[in-house]
Design a protein around this motif. Structure first.
Motif, mmCIF file in Angstrom:
data_model
loop_
_atom_site.group_PDB
_atom_site.id
_atom_site.type_symbol
_atom_site.label_atom_id
_atom_site.label_comp_id
_atom_site.label_asym_id
_atom_site.label_seq_id
_atom_site.Cartn_x
_atom_site.Cartn_y
_atom_site.Cartn_z
ATOM 1 N N UNK A 94 1.208 -7.476 -0.196
ATOM 2 C CA UNK A 94 0.388 -6.034 -0.371
ATOM 3 C C UNK A 94 -0.951 -6.185 -0.173
ATOM 4 N N UNK A 95 -1.691 -7.271 -0.385
ATOM 5 C CA UNK A 95 -3.080 -7.707 -0.124
ATOM 6 C C UNK A 95 -3.376 -7.682 1.188
ATOM 7 N N UNK A 113 -1.796 -6.188 3.567
ATOM 8 C CA UNK A 113 -1.387 -4.786 4.169
ATOM 9 C C UNK A 113 -2.597 -3.781 3.920
ATOM 10 N N UNK A 114 -2.737 -3.814 2.670
ATOM 11 C CA UNK A 114 -3.834 -2.737 2.203
ATOM 12 C C UNK A 114 -5.082 -2.965 2.973
#
Lengths: 667, 1168
Positions: A633-634, A636-637
């Motif tokens: 997630x990190x 991607x964000x």
């Protein structure tokens, strides 16, 4: 015309009336929260600062109590295997993980608002108290950062809060080299030490003071100093081979502030030495009477120190947490400690690591009676295991017997090694007695309110010895003094040189992971015995996992797997005793087996009872496991690119972990 | 006027048509007049005085005046009366009868008073020609005589009326055709050639009269509606044995979706109109419920007080309520008094509730066997030793008793039942009763004079819950008083007061939590009672339920409503409402000391559930003030009808909360704060807990409406609302919401011609509107940052005391504002075959824009929750269908059927899910999508599994689990990459996941069937969902998944066993995979275990018998009916019996819940 103007007047008056109603309505609709405090009015007075800080006190390490704190290392083993050591079970997460900043945000919010107000003298209250609270905030930020340093290494350094601006946040997500993070922590601890009061303000050591900062500083500096030393040249240190930080522009060509990694190691170790000494030289160790407490009248301060409800009387305990049943502030230590530590047992390796009273390892000592029984194995041995190993028939609870739901008043003749419930299973046959309490009223499930020690002075002794030796390769008189004090209390021969001379590294390497660093058996026997001292003193106190990682003591398991073992079961009189007590020990009859097979080992292997256990073949290792992966997630964000590697993210993955969710370590 | 060939009867306006019909059916009550004879049977009626402002009026105007000033309703046939005929009067004030006499003199009209009705009919002139004399009898379909029916020789003015026995005599021409008509019945023509005597049976004309529908701030003729509105009347609540209004409304109207959440006595179902309105994390999509124009909780209302319920579904219908009504409005109108003799009704019902779908736990031996297998399969040694297994078996076989051994480490105590228990306890049977009782009583009084009418009612409902050990009870008392009065010609004042009190009690430890714990933690091997017969807990839920204390919730609510209507000139009304409601809620909870008993029967305190005894009291008081002031004016000009309305609404709500609690009940069993000492379980003084707060919100709105129609053909309506809310800051506070709707009733067009004989309404309509939602749930000040501050609650003690704590406030979006809801609705209505058939269709699309969605994903370095803001949108599309048929056969058998069906699907249009995680919402996601794997099946052998894994060369099924063996699930490699995984569960990388179903309930339907014959009536009501998927990984579906998630019901025995000697036998074609602890590898969301949650449920069966009037009259009663009602008697579903299809997805999802009930009730209703 007149008509018109009247019309107009009417029209205007109507508008006025309507707008009047609207304004009135608007005022009526202006409702601010009547029962809540808004931020503008808060953190303006010392008690408000106090309330903010005290909320964060539960962030302190092991503040929740607990038992079996060294589970999933070579010291302790619970019923389930650890995925840290099996093949392909530990994976990159999709979301969450260690990469989070909640605690850091909380402290930064405080500092960002309080510091300017404090400088402008806008905070009411005693200057001394205000400074103390600010000092605590620095300490707590350091603590939060230390947790990140241990699990992730390189990490963004943020001193302020942000708004929800994605560009700004992405920019801020740059990972700083780990030694910079460690230096930042040390600088926060230095600030904390300057601002905090010299002694515990509450008088009972439930609140921090300067010396806590020094102890913490020695812990952090020793951690980073030794990490850099043992991982030097690898991807796990800045500029090491394959260091992922070098893939990012902002970290490329990084230069150590001290010039090179060796200077950096020295700098950290010197910090550790100096600050450890400030504590070690001040606080004596609690006396050990040698009494194995078994009933009313038995007392041993060294034992009581770990479990009494009020710990303020022990000089060695620097900070402890108070619990209270009526207020619902509870833990389960008395129940867990009074039973089986939730099925977490001590390993054979742990028990055998203790020296005999003559200061010699078991294999070199004439005092050693063998390991056919748990009574034999601790006889003539270091008090730290003799006092803290449960034995058949031992009386555990003698006050208010019957007032508690759990806890064994008397240990059974044989430990229950086949029970399916963690609360009753002696998983390795060896059970730790630290943290148990002898009053049954404390042994109601999740109703415990004994004290929990957070920091104790013995750590500073150990930090000093190790840091000094790692830094200079020899021990000074202070180190000598500290080491002897620890050994004296454990009732073993003070002269550690005798131990050093008798230590056989190949023997030690059979059971002790810390006999290795970087895949090699230590050649420095003194260093090994310093590590041994630490291991023995910190029985079930939660230091082992971090220590093993900073010493890089798992590489060897990539080549040769390690079998977690408990007590000696086979070729002893135990099988008979079990039969006599109504137990049926079954092996090699999967799925009905309930103990490991004598054809594999005389020792009980908790993960090798059923052949389909993931750890049946022993514990292995992956280099990547020294650090935690950062969840997908990190990346991607913080990325705008559409490629799968998210290469434009300022975040880089830890060594040998893929940038792919649900994938295991690459190496 | 409209021409209506078949729909010959027309009522000017009326709110109580249904009552009228009921009255008509009980035709014995009809009063009658003979031809040419004015017989005022009701002197009171004749003496009613009205005022008129002109000396000459059209008949229509006069009718309106009579209806406005009295409670009479004037009924007549269109073709009989020329309503535009102007009559001159002498007096401006006089008795109704005087005016009617005037009409009688000047026209060919005759009049009759009958209860609240005045019937106008054509004067029948007898022409004495020397023809034949015919006699006959007119009866209705029940064979009862019809009194006062008009019998006219067709094409002439020659006629008569039937007498009290339904007989008539008339002289007619030989070849004459008689036309026999009577209000409420279909007119019948009969040739009399060759007959001297005829028997005429009249058929009731169903819904012949135009329905009037309650809409926002007024009423509207159904015929003229342009918005999407459904309405049910009090009939929907008659003959239901339900505990609250929402239960009775379930399935009654299409688009009104009501689902049961739990079967608790105090549970209220959840309600939405037309499906998902918002997924906004902090916004609520509930409909607005107005009771007599004021917001209220329908579940505290006595269902029998309800006159009608209207549901305003589209924006055009609800936009008059602006920001309160983005997701529809439910308008509940309560009954009011009627002029006339006081009538008293008493009815009751006695109910037996039986729990349905209560799962059946397995026996101990099966349980222990399963357990050992599940543990062994996971690589850990079995939990139950062979010796204990044997003991369990022996206990079950009755060879040994006790069920538990003393603790070997502490022999005076019983052991830990998880370890030393070998009993066989069915915990559900022990804790729950199978059947419980409830009863309801209702008294209502209605009546009044011309100037003042009154309705009063009182209702009592007493219910018991299923907990056996310590009763759970709910009692509702509701009273209602409504007074309507006319001060003079210009001013009417109405006043209503409703009061209700609900007392709910249950054991303190009876919570949601109890259900899941009971299911996962109460092993059958544990004993409930120790060998000495004492309840033994360690832990078992029986002891705390029985002895752990009581939870009592008492609420009372008083509502006062004052309404003033001023009509200064004809057609112009000024209306003012003041609504005020006070609500008080008090929740008491005490936790008592509990005792286990040792081996010798000596009690000792058991602290497993709480180490302290305590008492806590929580008080909540709210105040709600709502003021409406509005005015309306209507005008008719040559077929153009206008109506304008405009006004202002203000709402204010205050809440204050106080709570206090203290530990240490001094004497066991006492439960007052004063009976506590403040000491904890170990005798330490502990400060009491106290708290309190004040809160407020306010809303203000201006609204206006314009209605226009041309001859009932072209209909137009526009609404405008300007709303302000205290929840947003001044720059975002006010918002304008417009809506408009149009309709075209082709049946009123000239060209429709004779088609109207068959189809009397054929209306197309459409609407569009924009509404706002400011309902930010419990967050009343969403744009304000507040410091989280707590008094003395720190988990860290200083000097033994808890400290105050505070922490950083989260971030907040100052720009937060309204959610915008845009609705387009297209509708079609038709009435056909003399109103026997009614059809209504709706299609809608509703877009919710600028929803306060979840926060956008931000780099987590932010360190705190990302502020939520208006960043999400969704669209819900759907349709609704209502089809009804009513008829009565010649033999008097009446029957009716109403079917409604609706569907709504929601699509997420925008959602801040940057990484595209498919399990979360994302743009263009269909709401309710279930992502999962496709199952190949359960491997029957290791070889089969190995072959399957070999077909997956790039990693097999490693990504989701290990140790794959016979009895495990084989998943399908959908993307053909040679391994089973879920990728990163994001778009473009979903691995082998796909959409396997959708959990949105689709095609919701209700089917009402009714038959009545000679006083007997039977109706059945089915409700259901035609399509729905459901997936759960809960242990209630799967069976025990770990040591402390140990649920095992009968169904779970159907697991994979490749062992002929297994105690449960070989089972290679099992439903479930092999038992396996501590891994979810077989429980991944997948096609094989997708449940079909569609169902049809027989919600209600109602069988009644109304005693014949002749008999009743002797008892001086007006009506006496006895009935049986059954609720939830049958369910058809493919869903496993582990769950109830209605409650399956309510929290805790997929877990055992308080059971639903099948209700059998009996009662009677008496009207005096």
């Amino acid at each position: 015309m007149k008509q018109l103007s009247i019309m107009k007047l009417k029209y205007i008056s109507k508008i006025l009336l309507l707008s009047g109603v609207l304004t009135a309505c608007n005022d009526n609709l202006e409702i601010a929260p009547p029962s809540s405090v808004i931020p503008e009015n808060y953190l303006k007075e010392e008690s408000q600062l106090d309330s903010y800080i005290i909320k964060r006190y539960t962030d302190l390490p092991n503040a929740g109590g607990g038992v079996g704190l060294d589970n999933n290392t070579d010291n302790e083993a619970g019923m389930g295997y650890s995925t840290l050591y099996t093949e392909g079970d530990l994976k990159v997460g999709e979301t969450g993980g260690e990469w989070n900043f909640e605690t850091i945000y909380q402290i930064n919010y405080f500092l960002e608002r309080v510091l300017p107000a404090y400088k402008n003298n806008e905070i009411q209250g005693s200057q001394e108290n205000i400074e103390h609270y600010i000092g605590e905030a620095y300490f707590l930020r350091a603590l939060a950062y230390f947790n990140k340093l241990m699990t992730l290494g390189d990490f963004p350094i943020v001193r302020n809060t942000f708004t929800d601006d994605i560009q700004q946040l992405t920019e801020a997500s740059k990972r700083m080299p780990r030694n910079e993070v460690a230096r930042f922590i040390i600088s926060d601890l230095d600030s904390a030490a300057v601002l905090m009061k010299p002694t515990a303000p509450d008088g009972k050591k439930n609140r921090m003071y300067k010396d806590i900062c020094y102890l913490m500083k020695s812990r952090v500096a020793l951690f980073e100093g030794t990490w850099l030393k043992y991982f030097k040249g690898t991807a796990f240190v800045p500029n090491g081979e394959g260091w992922p930080g070098a893939t990012k522009e902002y970290n490329k060509g990084y230069e150590y502030p001290s010039g090179n990694i060796d200077n950096e190691i020295k700098w950290f170790l010197e910090q550790a030495i100096a600050s450890a000494d400030m504590v070690a030289s001040k606080y004596p160790l609690t006396e050990n009477s040698g009494v194995v407490m078994q009933g009313v009248g038995d007392s041993n301060p060294y034992v009581e120190m770990f479990s009494v409800p009020d710990m303020s009387g022990y000089e060695e305990i620097l900070l402890w947490r108070d619990f209270d049943r009526g207020k619902g502030i509870l833990h389960n230590r008395p129940v867990d400690g009074g039973t089986t530590c939730t099925g977490i047992g001590l390993t054979r390796g742990m028990v055998q690591s203790y020296l005999m009273n003559d200061g010699l390892p078991y294999y070199a000592s004439s005092l050693y009676k063998g390991d056919d029984s748990s009574q034999d194995i601790v006889e003539g041995r270091d008090d730290r295991i003799r006092l803290f190993l449960k034995q058949p028939g031992m009386v555990n609870i003698w006050l208010n017997v019957g007032q508690g739901t759990h806890g064994n008043p008397v240990e059974a003749e044989v430990p229950d090694i086949t029970n399916g419930s963690a609360q009753y299973r002696y998983n390795t046959g060896y059970q730790c007695r630290k943290y148990w309490y002898w009053d049954h009223t404390y042994c109601n499930n999740w109703q415990g309110d004994t004290g929990v020690s957070i920091f104790r002075a013995a750590e500073s002794y150990l930090n000093y010895i190790e840091a000094y030796y790692e830094c200079y390769g020899y021990l000074d008189s202070k180190a000598d003094q500290y080491w002897r004090a620890l050994r004296r209390r454990a009732h073993i021969e003070e002269d550690y040189n005798k131990t050093i001379q008798a230590t056989d590294m190949s023997k030690e390497a059979e059971l002790d992971w810390a006999a290795y660093s970087g895949g090699q058996i230590l050649s420095d026997v003194t260093l090994f015995n310093i590590r041994r001292e630490r291991r023995n003193e910190f029985l079930s106190e939660g230091f082992r996992s971090t220590d093993l990682k900073r010493w890089r003591s798992m590489d060897q398991m990539m080549l040769k797997k390690y079998h977690i073992e408990g007590f000696k079961l086979w070729n002893t009189d135990l099988p008979e005793k079990y039969a006599a007590n109504g137990y049926k020990l079954i092996y090699d009859q999967d799925p009905n087996s309930n103990v490991s097979s004598p054809f594999v080992s005389d020792y009980l292997r908790p993960y090798e009872i059923l052949k389909n256990n993931r750890a049946y073949g022993g514990y292995g290792w992956h280099m990547a496991h020294y650090l935690s992966p950062i969840a997908m997630q990190h990346f991607m964000i913080t990325s705008t690119a559409d490629d799968e590697s998210y290469s434009d993210s300022p975040i880089y993955q830890n060594p040998y972990w893929p940038v792919k969710a649900n994938y295991p370590a690459e190496k | 006027m409209k021409r209506k060939a078949l729909l010959q009867l027309f009522i000017v306006h009326n709110n109580s048509i249904k009552d009228f019909f009921r009255v008509m059916r009980i035709s014995l009550f009809l009063l009658f007049v003979c031809v040419f004879q004015l017989m005022a049977t009701d002197t009171e009626a004749q003496n009613a005085v009205i005022n008129i402002r002109q000396n000459s009026l059209s008949i229509k105007q006069l009718i309106k005046e009579i209806e406005r000033q009295t409670d009479y309703l004037v009924v007549f046939r269109n073709q009989d009366v020329d309503v535009n005929k102007v009559i001159s009067f002498q007096k401006r004030s006089g008795k109704v009868s005087e005016y009617l006499d005037e009409i009688y003199k000047n026209t060919n009209l005759n009049y009759v008073f009958e209860k609240n009705y005045i019937t106008l009919s054509r004067k029948v002139e007898v022409v004495n020609q020397d023809k034949k004399k015919i006699t006959g009898k007119v009866t209705d379909q029940n064979g009862e005589s019809v009194i006062g029916a008009s019998v006219v020789e067709k094409g002439t003015t020659n006629g008569t009326m039937t007498d009290i026995d339904g007989f008539f005599t008339l002289e007619v021409e030989n070849a004459a055709v008689l036309q026999i008509s009577y209000i409420g019945y279909r007119t019948k023509d009969m040739a009399v050639a060759g007959k001297n005597n005829i028997q005429v049976q009249l058929m009731e004309d169903m819904q012949a009269l135009d329905e009037v529908v309650v809409v926002g701030f007024g009423t509207q003729k159904k015929e003229n509606l342009t918005g999407a509105v459904s309405q049910v009347t009090s009939e929907a609540f008659e003959g239901r044995s339900v505990s609250n209004v929402a239960q009775a409304l379930q399935g009654a109207m299409p688009g009104l979706n009501i689902s049961q959440s739990q079967g608790y006595l105090d549970a209220s179902p959840s309600i939405n109109i037309r499906g998902i309105g918002t997924i906004g994390e902090d916004s609520s999509g509930n409909p607005l419920v107005l009771i007599d124009g004021m917001e209220g909780d329908m579940n505290r209302l006595n269902p029998q007080d309800i006159e009608s319920v209207s549901v305003l579904k589209d924006a055009a219908a609800s936009s008059i309520y602006g920001s309160r009504a983005p997701f529809g409005v439910i308008l509940i109108t309560t009954k009011k008094g009627k002029e006339g003799k006081l009538s008293i009704n008493y009815n009751n019902s006695f109910r037996w509730n039986k729990a349905i779908n209560m799962p059946k736990p397995v026996d101990s031996y099966t349980f222990a066997t399963y357990f050992n297998e599940a543990a062994a399969n996971a690589g850990t040694a079995g939990y139950f030793s062979a010796e204990r297994l044997q003991k369990i078996k022996d206990f079950m076989d009755g060879k040994i008793t006790g069920g538990i051994d003393p603790d070997p480490n502490n022999p005076t105590r019983w052991g830990d039942p998880y370890v030393y228990g070998y009993g066989n306890t069915n915990w559900l049977d022990l804790i729950f009763d199978d059947t419980v009782f409830a009863h309801e009583h209702n008294v209502s009084i209605s009546g009044g004079t011309e100037k003042l009418q009154m309705y009063a009612s009182a209702n009592y409902l007493g219910q018991d819950g299923y907990i056996r050990l310590n009763p759970e009870t709910n009692q509702r008392i509701a009273t209602n008083l409504k007074v309507t009065s006319r001060l003079n010609d210009y001013i009417s004042i109405n006043y209503g007061m409703r009061f209700n009190q609900i007392d709910f009690e249950k054991p303190t430890f009876f919570t949601d939590n109890m259900f899941s714990n009971l299911s996962r933690q109460s092993w059958p091997t544990m004993i409930a009672y120790d060998p000495n017969g004492y309840l033994y807990s360690s832990p078992s839920w029986a002891l705390p339920l029985q002895d752990g204390g009581r939870h009592r919730k008492k609420t009372n609510e008083t509502t006062q409503q004052l309404n003033i209507v001023v009509e200064p000139i004809k057609g112009w009304k000024i209306i003012g409402d003041v609504n005020y409601q006070v609500y008080q809620e008090r929740v008491h909870e005490d936790i008592q000391k509990m005792y286990n008993h040792d081996v010798n029967g000596v009690p000792y305190q058991y602290t497993g559930f709480s180490s302290n005894s305590s008492v806590s009291e929580n008080y909540k008081g709210t105040k709600y003030l709502n003021i409406n002031a509005y005015t309306e004016y209507s005008k008719r000009l040559n077929g153009h009808n206008f109506k304008v309305m405009g006004g202002f609404q203000s709402e204010q709500f205050w809440q204050d909360v106080t709570n206090a609690g203290r530990l240490g009940i001094i004497v066991d069993g006492m439960d007052a704060l004063n009976a506590t000492s403040g000491t904890d379980g170990s005798g330490k003084i502990t400060p009491p807990t106290v708290g309190g707060s004040y809160d407020k919100w306010a809303l203000a709105g201006f609204f206006g409406r314009l209605n226009y129609d041309y001859k009932g053909r072209y209909l137009l309506e526009g609404n405008l609302r300007y709303d302000g809310t205290s929840r947003f800051r001044s720059d975002k506070r006010w918002k304008l919401f417009p809506s408009f709707s149009v309709g075209w009733n082709m049946a009123n067009e000239e060209f429709w011609g004779t088609l109207s004989d068959y189809i009397s309404t054929f209306k197309l309509r459409g609407s569009y509107g924009l509404l706002g939602n400011q309902n930010t749930k419990e967050k009343w000040y969403p744009t304000y940052l507040t410091m989280p501050i707590e008094a003395a609650n720190s988990a860290w003690l200083i000097n033994g005391n808890q400290q105050n704590t505070s922490s950083a406030p989260g971030l907040i979006s100052m720009t937060m504002g309204w959610e915008i809801v845009k609705t387009t609705n297209i509708g079609f209505d038709a009435n056909a075959l003399n109103n026997r058939m009614n059809l209504s269709l709706e299609w809608f699309t509703r877009k919710t824009e600028d929803m306060i969605g979840p926060a956008p994903e931000m780099p987590v370095i932010l360190g705190t929750g990302v502020p939520k803001t208006n960043n999400t949108s969704l669209r819900t599309n759907g349709w609704e269908l209502t089809l009804s048929w009513r008829d009565r056969l010649k033999n008097g058998l009446g029957y009716n059927a109403t079917f409604n069906l609706s569907d709504a699907r929601t699509k997420i249009l925008e959602y801040p899910n940057k990484t595209g995680v498919v399990t979360s919402y994302y743009s263009n996601k269909n709401y309710g999508e279930i992502w999962g794997y496709e199952t190949i099946g359960i491997a029957k052998t290791q070889e089969e599994m190995d072959a399957h894994l070999a077909s997956l060369p790039n990693g097999g099924q490693d990504a989701i689990g290990n140790n794959w063996a016979a009895g495990d699930i084989m998943y399908r490699d959908l993307n053909g990459d040679g391994k089973i995984d879920s990728g990163s569960s994001t778009h473009g990388d979903v691995g082998d996941l796909k959409v396997i179903g959708n959990e949105t309930p689709r095609y919701l339907f209700g089917l009402n069937l009714g038959v009545d014959y000679k006083g007997f009536d039977v109706s059945v009501f089915f409700q259901g969902v035609m399509k729905r998927d459901y997936y759960t990984s809960s242990m209630d579906l799967w069976g025990a998944t770990s040591l402390w998630s140990a649920t095992l019901y009968e169904q779970h025995k159907d697991y994979f066993r490749n062992d002929e000697n297994h105690i449960l036998g070989l089972n290679m074609d099992s439903y479930y995979p092999r038992p396996l602890f501590d891994t979810d590898k077989n429980r991944k969301t997948q096609s094989r275990y997708l449940l079909n949650a569609s169902y049809i449920r027989l919600k209600n069966v109602n069988i009644g018998y109304t005693l014949p009037t002749s008999l009743i009259n002797k008892l001086k009663l007006q009506n006496l009916r006895v009935y049986f009602v059954g609720e939830n008697l049958w369910t058809g579903t493919a869903l496993t019996d582990l769950f109830d299809p209605e409650t399956i997805s309510s929290d805790p999802a997929g877990m055992m819940k308080y059971p639903m009930s099948a209700t059998y009730s009996f009662g009677l209703s008496v009207t005096y």
